[in-house]
Scaffold this active site. Structure first.
Site, PDB file in Angstrom:
ATOM      1  NE  ARG A  98      -8.064  13.826  16.655  1.00  0.00           N
ATOM      2  CZ  ARG A  98      -8.221  15.069  16.213  1.00  0.00           C
ATOM      3  NH1 ARG A  98      -8.774  15.994  16.998  1.00  0.00           N
ATOM      4  NH2 ARG A  98      -7.812  15.415  15.009  1.00  0.00           N
ATOM      5  CB  ALA A 155      -1.719   2.793  10.822  1.00  0.00           C
ATOM      6  CD  GLU A 200       3.707  -1.235   6.661  1.00  0.00           C
ATOM      7  OE1 GLU A 200       2.902  -2.150   6.425  1.00  0.00           O
ATOM      8  OE2 GLU A 200       4.189  -1.013   7.784  1.00  0.00           O
ATOM      9  CD  GLU A 223      -2.819  -0.990  -0.150  1.00  0.00           C
ATOM     10  OE1 GLU A 223      -3.250   0.115  -0.534  1.00  0.00           O
ATOM     11  OE2 GLU A 223      -3.026  -2.042  -0.791  1.00  0.00           O
ATOM     12  CB  SER A 235      -1.546  10.976   3.643  1.00  0.00           C
ATOM     13  OG  SER A 235      -1.431  11.917   2.604  1.00  0.00           O
ATOM     14  CB  SER A 263      -8.812   9.171  23.953  1.00  0.00           C
ATOM     15  OG  SER A 263      -8.446   9.067  25.318  1.00  0.00           O
ATOM     16  N   GLY A 293      -2.940  24.594   9.637  1.00  0.00           N
ATOM     17  CA  GLY A 293      -3.783  25.472  10.449  1.00  0.00           C
ATOM     18  C   GLY A 293      -4.405  24.808  11.655  1.00  0.00           C
ATOM     19  NE  ARG A 329      -0.677  10.517  -2.457  1.00  0.00           N
ATOM     20  CZ  ARG A 329      -0.945   9.954  -3.632  1.00  0.00           C
ATOM     21  NH1 ARG A 329      -1.244   8.674  -3.693  1.00  0.00           N
ATOM     22  NH2 ARG A 329      -0.929  10.660  -4.745  1.00  0.00           N
TER      23      ARG A 329
END
Length: 341
Positions: free
Chosen positions: A315, A261, A218, A202, A238, A317, A284, A220
């Site tokens: 982040r 991931a 794995e 991938e 990404s 939770s 931003g 982009r």
């Protein structure tokens, strides 16, 4: 002279270049080699792509051998049996390319690891490349595909189209040493893959982008992005490039980083940074900075953290806010993944 190469390529029925393969491109070639080739091929000064015929190969080989360049002389001799168009490309200055042979030579230099991403001028290259059907019978101008498909059928063959694109896959032209590529269709010509790089099924690596290696890809790597040594990109993650009109910030990933991931970055990262799985950091995005005790210090736009080292981005939770603290643990990446080559 920045670069010189002898190549063999494909043209459409109008004589336009579709693609060119350069078996042994040279960076900063010796002046005597360039002078010998230019004299035989009557090449103009400056950047130029000169077409020549197989019958010129013996004279070219002789001139290169007399100038003391055996390897290029042997290449010229081998091209004498070609039934495809031949070209010699001279790049004197690193200006914006003016022809498809120049573009292809610069893409070869990247994939041969002779230059790194952003190390060569590719301005305006899209306008010089035609949309091509990459088939089991080679490159075909998309406008000529119906006629070629019918001809193949009439002759009892099936013409298989692998993809329609301006760029071919890298491994049809260059296979760098010490790399693994699980799905070769996902690495375009012009990608830079350093020794020890693994690109899983991938993973994707665009042109003028890549990884210094060792590293596990794995996710982009978009055009223009360079991933540093010892950094891993998790499955489905990404890195935001600039081709889609997102500004001119150069996105890069430093050394020893981990992008989890399905995470992503729209800012450059320094060394030893970690982005939690599933977290996409855009320039931003509001990020709450925490001290060593986990207490809130202040909130900033993510762009203010661009290029800084030792960051752990996550982040919360419970409240959903994006937080940043010092990545003191500096994720120890799996050495076994980086030692396979």
């Amino acid at each position: 002279m920045l670069s010189f190469a002898l190549g063999i390529g494909t043209q459409n029925t109008q004589g336009d270049w579709l693609e060119i393969y350069y078996p042994a491109p040279l960076l900063n070639p010796e002046a005597s080699l360039v002078e010998a080739a230019a004299k035989v091929l009557d090449a103009p000064a400056g950047n130029a792509a000169v077409s020549f015929l197989p019958e010129h190969c013996a004279e070219l080989a002789g001139a290169l051998k007399a100038a003391g360049h055996e390897a290029q002389a042997e290449l010229a001799e081998s091209l004498a049996s070609s039934q495809r168009p031949l070209v010699a490309t001279f790049i004197a200055e690193d200006d914006a390319p003016q022809s498809a042979p120049e573009v292809y030579l610069k893409l070869h230099l990247l994939s041969h690891r002779l230059v790194k991403p952003h190390g060569i001028d590719l301005t305006g290259m899209f306008g010089l490349l035609r949309n091509i059907a990459w088939t089991n019978e080679g490159a075909i101008d998309i406008e000529e595909l119906p006629a070629r498909r019918l001809k193949a059928r009439l002759e009892g063959r099936t013409l298989s189209v692998d993809c329609v694109d301006k760029f071919p896959k890298m491994t049809d032209y260059v296979v760098p040493g010490g790399v693994r590529i699980a799905d070769t269709a996902r690495v375009r010509l012009g990608a830079y893959l350093g020794e020890g790089t693994t690109v899983m099924h991938e993973g994707f690596v665009n042109f003028n982008a890549g990884a210094e290696g060792p590293g596990m890809i794995e996710g982009r790597i978009s055009a223009g992005v360079l991933v540093g040594k010892g950094s891993d990109l998790g499955g489905g993650c990404s890195t935001m490039g600039t081709l889609s009109g997102g500004g001119n910030i150069v996105i890069k990933v430093g050394e020893g980083c981990l992008i989890g991931a399905n995470a992503g970055i729209g800012i450059p990262l320094g060394d030893r940074c970690t982005v939690e799985a599933g977290l996409y950091i855009t320039a931003g995005a509001k990020v709450t900075l925490l001290d060593d005790q986990g207490q809130e210090v202040r909130t900033v736009a993510a762009r203010e953290l661009a290029g800084q080292d030792d960051l752990l981005l996550r982040r919360n939770s419970q409240n959903g806010r994006i937080e940043c603290l010092t990545n003191k643990s500096a994720i120890a990446l799996n050495e076994a993944l980086h030692a396979h080559n």
